[in-house]
Design a protein around this motif. Structure first.
Motif, short mmCIF file in Angstrom:
data_model
loop_
_atom_site.label_atom_id
_atom_site.label_comp_id
_atom_site.label_asym_id
_atom_site.label_seq_id
_atom_site.Cartn_x
_atom_site.Cartn_y
_atom_site.Cartn_z
N PRO A 217 90.10 56.49 44.87
CA PRO A 217 88.72 56.21 43.88
C PRO A 217 87.51 57.04 44.32
CG PRO A 217 89.40 54.44 45.15
CD PRO A 217 90.44 55.33 45.49
N TYR A 218 87.41 57.42 45.43
CA TYR A 218 86.19 58.28 45.97
C TYR A 218 86.67 58.67 47.45
CZ TYR A 218 85.70 53.61 48.70
OH TYR A 218 86.21 52.80 49.68
N ASP A 219 85.94 59.60 47.78
CA ASP A 219 86.29 60.17 49.13
C ASP A 219 86.26 59.29 50.41
OD1 ASP A 219 86.94 62.68 48.00
OD2 ASP A 219 84.67 63.40 48.35
N LEU A 231 75.61 57.43 55.95
CA LEU A 231 76.06 56.84 55.02
C LEU A 231 77.48 56.88 54.44
CD1 LEU A 231 73.06 54.94 53.73
CD2 LEU A 231 74.39 54.12 55.55
N HIS A 232 77.09 58.26 53.97
CA HIS A 232 78.30 58.84 53.05
C HIS A 232 78.91 60.03 53.72
CE1 HIS A 232 77.31 57.17 48.80
NE2 HIS A 232 77.68 56.17 49.69
N TYR A 233 79.23 59.77 55.16
CA TYR A 233 79.76 60.92 55.96
C TYR A 233 80.97 61.48 55.28
CZ TYR A 233 82.11 62.70 59.99
OH TYR A 233 82.87 63.69 60.76
N ILE A 249 85.07 52.72 58.40
CA ILE A 249 85.73 53.22 57.44
C ILE A 249 85.60 52.60 55.94
CG2 ILE A 249 87.95 51.90 58.28
CD1 ILE A 249 89.73 54.17 57.11
N ASP A 250 85.29 53.01 55.14
CA ASP A 250 85.12 52.81 53.67
C ASP A 250 86.00 53.50 52.95
OD1 ASP A 250 83.87 52.48 51.31
OD2 ASP A 250 82.12 52.68 51.84
N ALA A 251 86.94 52.87 52.55
CA ALA A 251 88.07 53.55 51.64
C ALA A 251 88.70 52.55 50.69
CB ALA A 251 89.35 54.20 52.90
N ALA A 260 89.54 50.00 44.18
CA ALA A 260 89.12 48.94 45.24
C ALA A 260 88.20 49.57 46.19
CB ALA A 260 90.43 48.47 46.23
N ASP A 261 87.23 49.10 46.73
CA ASP A 261 86.11 49.80 47.41
C ASP A 261 85.95 48.69 48.80
OD1 ASP A 261 84.02 50.87 48.59
OD2 ASP A 261 82.60 50.39 46.72
N ILE A 262 86.48 49.23 49.79
CA ILE A 262 86.34 48.22 51.06
C ILE A 262 85.93 48.99 52.18
CG2 ILE A 262 88.03 46.97 52.40
CD1 ILE A 262 89.87 46.49 50.07
N GLY A 340 75.39 46.15 46.97
CA GLY A 340 76.54 46.18 46.45
C GLY A 340 76.37 46.67 44.81
N HIS A 341 77.34 46.45 44.28
CA HIS A 341 77.44 47.01 42.47
C HIS A 341 78.71 46.35 42.06
CE1 HIS A 341 80.80 49.60 44.41
NE2 HIS A 341 80.01 49.68 45.61
N TYR A 342 78.50 46.59 40.74
CA TYR A 342 79.80 46.21 39.68
C TYR A 342 80.88 47.53 40.26
CZ TYR A 342 77.52 43.71 36.13
OH TYR A 342 76.96 42.72 35.41
N VAL A 347 84.07 53.14 40.61
CA VAL A 347 83.70 52.50 41.78
C VAL A 347 82.42 51.96 41.70
CG1 VAL A 347 83.35 52.71 44.28
CG2 VAL A 347 85.17 53.96 43.22
N HIS A 348 81.47 52.73 41.15
CA HIS A 348 80.14 51.97 40.73
C HIS A 348 80.29 51.96 39.26
CE1 HIS A 348 78.65 54.49 44.45
NE2 HIS A 348 78.87 53.27 44.82
N ASP A 349 80.59 50.81 39.04
CA ASP A 349 80.94 50.41 37.40
C ASP A 349 79.55 50.43 36.60
OD1 ASP A 349 82.97 50.79 35.79
OD2 ASP A 349 83.42 48.47 35.76
N ILE A 385 80.38 43.25 47.99
CA ILE A 385 78.99 42.76 48.73
C ILE A 385 79.44 43.61 50.13
CG2 ILE A 385 78.57 40.95 50.09
CD1 ILE A 385 77.83 40.61 47.30
N GLU A 386 78.32 44.28 50.30
CA GLU A 386 78.49 45.24 51.63
C GLU A 386 77.25 45.43 52.28
OE1 GLU A 386 78.85 49.39 49.99
OE2 GLU A 386 79.02 48.64 48.18
N PRO A 387 77.06 44.41 53.25
CA PRO A 387 75.89 44.51 53.90
C PRO A 387 76.25 45.30 55.23
CG PRO A 387 76.92 42.48 54.34
CD PRO A 387 77.74 43.20 53.14
N ILE A 424 80.56 45.98 56.35
CA ILE A 424 81.69 45.22 55.97
C ILE A 424 81.64 45.00 54.32
CG2 ILE A 424 82.82 43.11 56.36
CD1 ILE A 424 81.81 43.17 59.14
N GLU A 425 82.54 45.40 53.73
CA GLU A 425 82.53 45.50 52.21
C GLU A 425 83.87 44.74 51.59
OE1 GLU A 425 82.61 49.26 50.55
OE2 GLU A 425 81.73 48.57 48.57
N ASP A 426 83.57 43.89 50.72
CA ASP A 426 84.82 43.13 49.97
C ASP A 426 84.43 43.13 48.52
OD1 ASP A 426 86.07 42.10 52.48
OD2 ASP A 426 85.13 40.45 52.44
N1 GLY Z 1 82.15 53.63 48.68
C1 GLY Z 1 81.06 53.57 48.23
C2 GLY Z 1 80.34 52.53 48.10
O1 GLY Z 1 80.60 51.46 48.93
O2 GLY Z 1 79.52 52.13 47.35
#
Ligand code: GLY
Ligand code: MN
Ligand code: MN
Length: 447
Positions: A217-219, A231-233, A249-251, A260-262, A340-342, A347-349, A385-387, A424-426
């Motif tokens: 869904p994203y690189d 941030l976006h390595y 790892i943000d994948a 999914a965005d984790i 975070g975001h929708y 991914v960024h809805d 949620i991604e602090p 950390i992102e859920d």
């Molecule tokens: N992976 C992009 C973001 O966390 O918004």
């Protein structure tokens, strides 16, 4: 493939999803004074002076109706009160593998017309005077004869507003995407512990998810050591660093077009960095518990600053109370993005700033320009949620030269710079009751 599998749990949920979309379209068309909704899947674009196409990304408006991500030059046409029509382009092409004949759990919801070319598709869309009464949602240069997207604002706004509320089908797809991504994250951690390169960690992730690069869904962001502070390595280096201190790892992954965005962060056992990971993890879980209907997402963002500032203080990195760190902008040096975001089809809805179903904009708080969601949460909204806490040289330099330099333990900062940062992102669903953490549930099920 999910969309072909009649046994997927999505199959039973799909008819009600389409009904919901019809009802939303009825309302949106009425608000804009239109009679037909036309959604092109999109067209392939070619690189300049070349016959090489850019990767195809389906129009998310089309993807909302259909779990079809690789069917260019097709259309969804909906007229209130009628069965939605899918004009499905299956070109005669011996250079490429054309899309398979339409089949899958989704197929019976539509009147399906198979065509062989983009031009032929246009013959099955409303014509003549009806053309003017079509709301056509797509990229402005997705053209077919007489079908230039007009993207009427009242129609788009209502659809975007409604997308915050996920249907049962969408929630299941998001759970499946999380399960898939978690398999990748488990493999990635193992590769990190085994001393793999960024490239090899990424390969392990892909292998475990069953995705290839273009399915993501994203690189993916796969950063060892200092790269965790970017941030976006965007690279995945093949060479091995001298040490494996940390991995950020943000994948993600997709299921039926939903994302999914984790993010996870790992260390080598260094005590301070491990305490930082534990601190951010605690903050993350406290914020996930705030994902409830009626909560203003801006408050979650500002609370995130306060809580992260508390971690910086408790670890002796910044000697300032959390509220002062927030007021002076010191917390933004270490946490320079939104909480975070929708999440959904994108991914960024869409719709994160909307004030209501007919538009308006809620700005992010002053000094927080990167926050992408400013609405109050509703039941069945799904957000990330991604602090994070990072040690970014470009942002640290002005702090060190400024009036708050003395509040910082620079020896600790210099030590942590070698680890890059922690995020950390859920993915979390707001319900009437306790929030559903799609990511942690998938993690628990995978172990
Ligand atoms: N992976 C992009 C973001 O966390 O918004
Ligand atoms: Mn992410
Ligand atoms: Mn995210």
């Amino acid at each position: 493939m999910t969309a072909d599998n009649p046994h997927t749990p999505l199959a039973a949920l799909y008819p009600a999803h389409v009904q919901t979309l019809c009802a939303r379209a009825d309302e949106a068309l009425a608000a804009g004074g239109f009679e037909h909704l036309l959604l092109p899947s999109g067209t392939l674009r070619y690189q300049f002076l070349d016959d090489r196409p850019y990767p195809f990304a389906a129009n998310p408006q089309f993807k909302a109706w259909l779990p079809l991500e690789q069917v260019p030059d097709s259309w969804l046409a909906y007229t209130p009160g009628r069965r939605p029509r899918l004009v499905y382009c299956q070109p005669d092409d011996y250079w490429h593998l054309p899309p398979a004949p339409p089949h899958g759990y989704w197929a019976e919801q539509f009147e399906i017309i198979v065509v062989r070319s983009a031009a032929q598709a246009a013959e099955h869309l409303p014509t003549g005077s009806a053309t003017a009464r079509c709301a056509i949602l797509g990229e402005p240069d997705w053209r077919l004869p007489g079908r230039v997207p007009n993207n009427p604002t009242p129609v788009l706004e209502r659809l975007h507003w409604a997308r915050a509320v996920k249907t049962a089908y969408e929630l299941e797809a998001l759970r499946m995407a999380n399960a898939r991504a978690v398999r990748g994250h488990l493999a990635a951690e193992e590769a990190f512990r085994a001393g793999a390169s960024e490239r090899a960690i990424h390969d392990a992730y892909l292998q475990a998810t069953g995705h290839n690069d273009l399915d993501l869904p994203y690189d993916s962001i796969v950063g060892l050591n200092e790269h965790g502070a970017v941030l976006h390595y965007q690279y995945k280096r093949r060479d091995l660093p001298a040490a494996h201190r940390s991995l950020l790892i943000d994948a993600g992954a997709t299921a039926a077009g939903y994302c999914a965005d984790i993010t996870r962060s790992y260390g080598d056992g260094d005590e301070l960095f491990q305490a930082l990971i534990a601190g951010v993890d605690g903050v993350e879980q406290a914020l996930c518990a705030m994902v409830r209907p009626g909560v203003d997402y801006r408050d979650i963002h500002l609370d995130c600053h306060r809580l992260l500032a508390g971690v910086l203080r408790d670890l002796g990195i910044v000697r300032m109370d959390p509220e002062s760190q927030l007021e002076t902008g010191v917390s933004s040096v270490f946490f320079p993005h939104g909480v975070g975001h929708y999440l959904g089809l994108q991914v960024h809805d869409v719709g994160g700033f909307m004030a209501g179903p007919d538009g308006g904009r809620i700005e992010p708080p002053d000094g927080h320009p990167f926050l992408r969601l400013t609405r109050s949460l509703v039941e069945e909204a799904v957000v990330t949620i991604e602090p994070g806490l990072y040690f970014i040289p470009m942002l640290l330099a002005p702090l060190r030269a400024g009036p708050h330099a003395d509040a910082v333990d620079w020896a600790k900062v210099e030590h942590l710079q070698a680890f890059g940062g922690v995020r950390i992102e859920d993915n979390v669903r707001a319900t009437a009751d306790r929030p559903e953490n799609l990511t942690r549930d998938a993690w628990a099920a995978a172990r």
